[in-house]
Design an enzyme around this catalytic site. Structure first.
Site, mmCIF file in Angstrom:
data_model
loop_
_atom_site.group_PDB
_atom_site.id
_atom_site.type_symbol
_atom_site.label_atom_id
_atom_site.label_comp_id
_atom_site.label_asym_id
_atom_site.label_seq_id
_atom_site.Cartn_x
_atom_site.Cartn_y
_atom_site.Cartn_z
ATOM 1 N N MET A 1 12.676 -11.890 17.996
ATOM 2 C CA MET A 1 12.755 -13.291 18.407
ATOM 3 C C MET A 1 13.642 -13.434 19.643
ATOM 4 O O MET A 1 14.030 -14.545 20.010
ATOM 5 C CB MET A 1 13.285 -14.156 17.260
ATOM 6 N N GLY A 2 13.982 -12.303 20.277
ATOM 7 C CA GLY A 2 14.744 -12.368 21.521
ATOM 8 C C GLY A 2 16.243 -12.528 21.303
ATOM 9 O O GLY A 2 16.743 -12.366 20.209
ATOM 10 N N LEU B 1 18.386 -10.501 22.665
ATOM 11 C CA LEU B 1 18.452 -9.120 22.186
ATOM 12 C C LEU B 1 19.863 -8.541 22.254
ATOM 13 O O LEU B 1 20.658 -8.900 23.120
ATOM 14 C CB LEU B 1 17.491 -8.262 23.016
ATOM 15 N N HIS B 2 20.121 -7.618 21.346
ATOM 16 C CA HIS B 2 21.423 -6.950 21.266
ATOM 17 C C HIS B 2 21.192 -5.483 20.906
ATOM 18 O O HIS B 2 20.038 -5.036 20.810
ATOM 19 C CB HIS B 2 22.316 -7.656 20.244
ATOM 20 N N GLY C 1 21.291 -3.928 18.219
ATOM 21 C CA GLY C 1 20.447 -3.691 17.039
ATOM 22 C C GLY C 1 18.977 -3.597 17.431
ATOM 23 O O GLY C 1 18.263 -2.665 17.048
ATOM 24 N N HIS C 2 18.539 -4.566 18.240
ATOM 25 C CA HIS C 2 17.159 -4.529 18.740
ATOM 26 C C HIS C 2 16.938 -3.267 19.589
ATOM 27 O O HIS C 2 15.888 -2.625 19.519
ATOM 28 C CB HIS C 2 16.875 -5.745 19.619
ATOM 29 N N GLY D 1 14.201 -3.559 11.481
ATOM 30 C CA GLY D 1 15.574 -3.204 11.129
ATOM 31 C C GLY D 1 15.846 -3.324 9.642
ATOM 32 O O GLY D 1 15.368 -4.253 8.988
ATOM 33 N N SER E 1 21.481 -12.080 16.474
ATOM 34 C CA SER E 1 21.430 -13.103 17.532
ATOM 35 C C SER E 1 22.221 -14.321 17.089
ATOM 36 O O SER E 1 22.802 -15.036 17.905
ATOM 37 C CB SER E 1 19.984 -13.505 17.810
ATOM 38 N N ARG E 2 22.251 -14.588 15.789
ATOM 39 C CA ARG E 2 22.941 -15.777 15.259
ATOM 40 C C ARG E 2 24.472 -15.634 15.329
ATOM 41 O O ARG E 2 25.164 -16.637 15.181
ATOM 42 C CB ARG E 2 22.496 -16.066 13.828
HETATM 43 P P1 AMP Z 1 15.047 -10.766 15.091
HETATM 44 O O1 AMP Z 1 15.009 -10.900 16.578
HETATM 45 O O2 AMP Z 1 16.316 -11.238 14.477
HETATM 46 O O3 AMP Z 1 13.814 -11.330 14.427
HETATM 47 O O4 AMP Z 1 15.021 -9.218 14.785
HETATM 48 C C1 AMP Z 1 13.986 -8.397 15.283
HETATM 49 C C2 AMP Z 1 14.086 -7.050 14.648
HETATM 50 O O5 AMP Z 1 15.356 -6.463 14.950
HETATM 51 C C3 AMP Z 1 13.987 -7.116 13.111
HETATM 52 O O6 AMP Z 1 13.210 -6.022 12.661
HETATM 53 C C4 AMP Z 1 15.425 -6.991 12.692
HETATM 54 O O7 AMP Z 1 15.590 -6.426 11.396
HETATM 55 C C5 AMP Z 1 15.967 -6.046 13.761
HETATM 56 N N1 AMP Z 1 17.415 -6.176 13.842
HETATM 57 C C6 AMP Z 1 18.125 -7.321 14.037
HETATM 58 N N2 AMP Z 1 19.448 -7.065 14.009
HETATM 59 C C7 AMP Z 1 19.581 -5.742 13.774
HETATM 60 C C8 AMP Z 1 20.697 -4.853 13.628
HETATM 61 N N3 AMP Z 1 21.949 -5.287 13.684
HETATM 62 N N4 AMP Z 1 20.449 -3.549 13.397
HETATM 63 C C9 AMP Z 1 19.175 -3.087 13.308
HETATM 64 N N5 AMP Z 1 18.089 -3.861 13.454
HETATM 65 C C10 AMP Z 1 18.277 -5.171 13.671
#
Ligand code: AMP
Length: 288
Positions: free
Chosen positions: A30-31, A33-34, A36-37, A147, A186-187
Site C-alpha cells: 500500500m506504499g 515504503l520502508h 520491511g517492504h 511479510g 507505514s502506520r
Molecule cells: P502494506 O504496505 O502494509 O500493505 O504491506 C505490504 C507488504 O509488506 C505486506 O506483505 C506486509 O506484511 C509487508 N510488510 C509490512 N511491514 C513489514 C515488516 N516490518 N517486515 C516485513 N514485511 C513487512
C-alpha cells in the site's frame, strides 16, 4: 524502472517481457515504503528475474471508521526506494481501475478469518483477498512475497492460493524491526514522540510471552493474562486483542502442545499496531 498506472499498460509491459524473463516476482504493497517492504523486494530480486511492486491503498480492506483517507502516501519517495532495491516496474493504479463500475465479485476465505484481525476488522480480509486475486490475475507472477508482520494475512493468502489452484508460490518474509524491536509499519508515521516511546510495549508483549514459554509455561490463558496486565499498566496504550493460535488453522490453542503463534493488536493513541511471534513450547517429557 517503469511506473504504470493502468491495468492495460501493466499487462502490455509484462507481456513484452514474459518470454525473456523466466520468473516474475510480485510484491503487493500500500506504499509509504520502508525497510520491511524493501526486504520483500530484495528477496524477490534474489529469486526472480523480473520484479513488479504494486502500490495501491486498497479501499475495500478498510472499514468505514478506519484510516483510508489519511493513510500516508508518497509516490516519489516510494519510487526511489524501489529503484534502489532493483525493482523493474511499479504498478500504481487508481481505485476506479481496480474496481470498475459494476464490480460485484469478492473472494472470501472462511475459517482462518474468524479470529484476530478477521474478527476486529469485519470485511478486511475479503478486501485483501479480492485485491490480491485481481493483482495476481493482472501481473500473473510466479512468486508473490508477503511479510510475516501480517501473519494472519500471509496464512489467508496462502490458503486462498491453494484452494483456488492459483498458479503461483506465496513466499513469507520475516518481520523487519526498528532497533528497539518495534515492527516497521507505514502506520508508525502516525505516532507522536510520546506515542513512539509507548509503542515499545508492542514487541515487549511478544518478548514476555516468549520468556514465559521458555520458562515452561504451556497454558495460553496464563500468558494472555500476563500480556493484559503488562499493557494495562502502561499509559497511552490499549490492548485490542492477544490470541494464541495454531498457525495452520488460526484457531485458539488453549495449551501449547506444539508450535503456536501469538498475535497482538494494540492501540497506541489512535494508531492500531499489530505484531506476532512464534511460541515454541519446551518438549513435554513423555510419561515414564
Ligand atoms: P502494506 O504496505 O502494509 O500493505 O504491506 C505490504 C507488504 O509488506 C505486506 O506483505 C506486509 O506484511 C509487508 N510488510 C509490512 N511491514 C513489514 C515488516 N516490518 N517486515 C516485513 N514485511 C513487512
Amino acid at each position: 524502472m517503469e511506473i504504470l498506472t493502468t491495468v492495460n499498460d501493466l499487462r502490455e509491459a509484462i507481456r513484452a517481457r514474459r518470454s525473456y524473463f523466466k520468473r516474475i516476482g510480485f510484491v503487493p504493497t500500500m506504499g509509504y515504503l520502508h525497510a520491511g517492504h524493501e526486504a520483500l523486494m530484495r528477496k524477490a530480486k534474489e529469486e526472480c528475474d523480473l520484479v513488479v511492486v504494486s502500490i495501491f491503498v486498497n479501499p475495500t480492506q478498510f472499514g468505514p471508521a478506519e484510516d483510508l483517507e489519511k493513510y500516508p502516501r508518497d509516490l516519489r519517495r516510494d519510487s526511489d526506494l524501489c529503484e534502489r532495491a532493483g525493482v523493474d516496474a511499479i504498478f500504481h493504479p487508481e481505485a476506479r481501475d481496480m474496481y470498475p463500475i459494476g464490480s460485484s465479485t469478492w473472494v472470501d476465505v472462511e475459517g482462518l478469518t474468524d479470529i484476530a484481525c478477521g474478527a476486529s476488522r469485519p470485511g478486511h480480509f475479503r478486501g485483501v483477498c479480492t485485491v490480491c486475486t485481481k493483482l495476481f490475475n493482472i501481473v500473473r507472477p510466479d512468486r508473490a512475497y508477503f511479510g510475516e508482520k501480517d501473519f494472519q494475512q500471509l496464512m489467508v493468502i496462502k490458503r486462498m492460493a491453494r484452494d483456488l489452484f492459483m498458479p503461483l508460490a506465496i513466499v513469507g518474509v520475516p518481520t523487519v524491526r526498528e532497533p528497539d524491536g518495534l515492527a516497521m509499519s507505514s502506520r508508525n508515521s502516525y505516532l507522536s514522540l510520546r506515542e513512539r516511546q509507548a509503542a515499545r510495549i508492542v514487541p515487549k508483549t511478544l518478548q514476555l510471552a516468549r520468556e514465559r514459554v521458555e520458562g515452561g509455561e504451556h497454558n495460553s490463558a496464563t500468558i494472555i493474562t500476563a500480556i493484559e496486565e503488562l499493557v494495562a499498566a502502561q499509559p497511552l496504550v490499549k490492548l485490542q486483542y492477544a490470541v494464541i493460535v495454531d498457525p495452520d488453522t488460526m484457531t485458539s490453542m488453549r495449551t501449547l502442545t506444539h508450535e503456536a503463534r501469538l498475535l497482538v493488536a494494540i492501540y497506541v493513541g489512535n494508531t492500531r499496531l499489530i505484531d506476532n511471534c512464534a511460541l515454541v513450547p519446551k518438549a513435554v517429557a513423555p510419561p515414564a
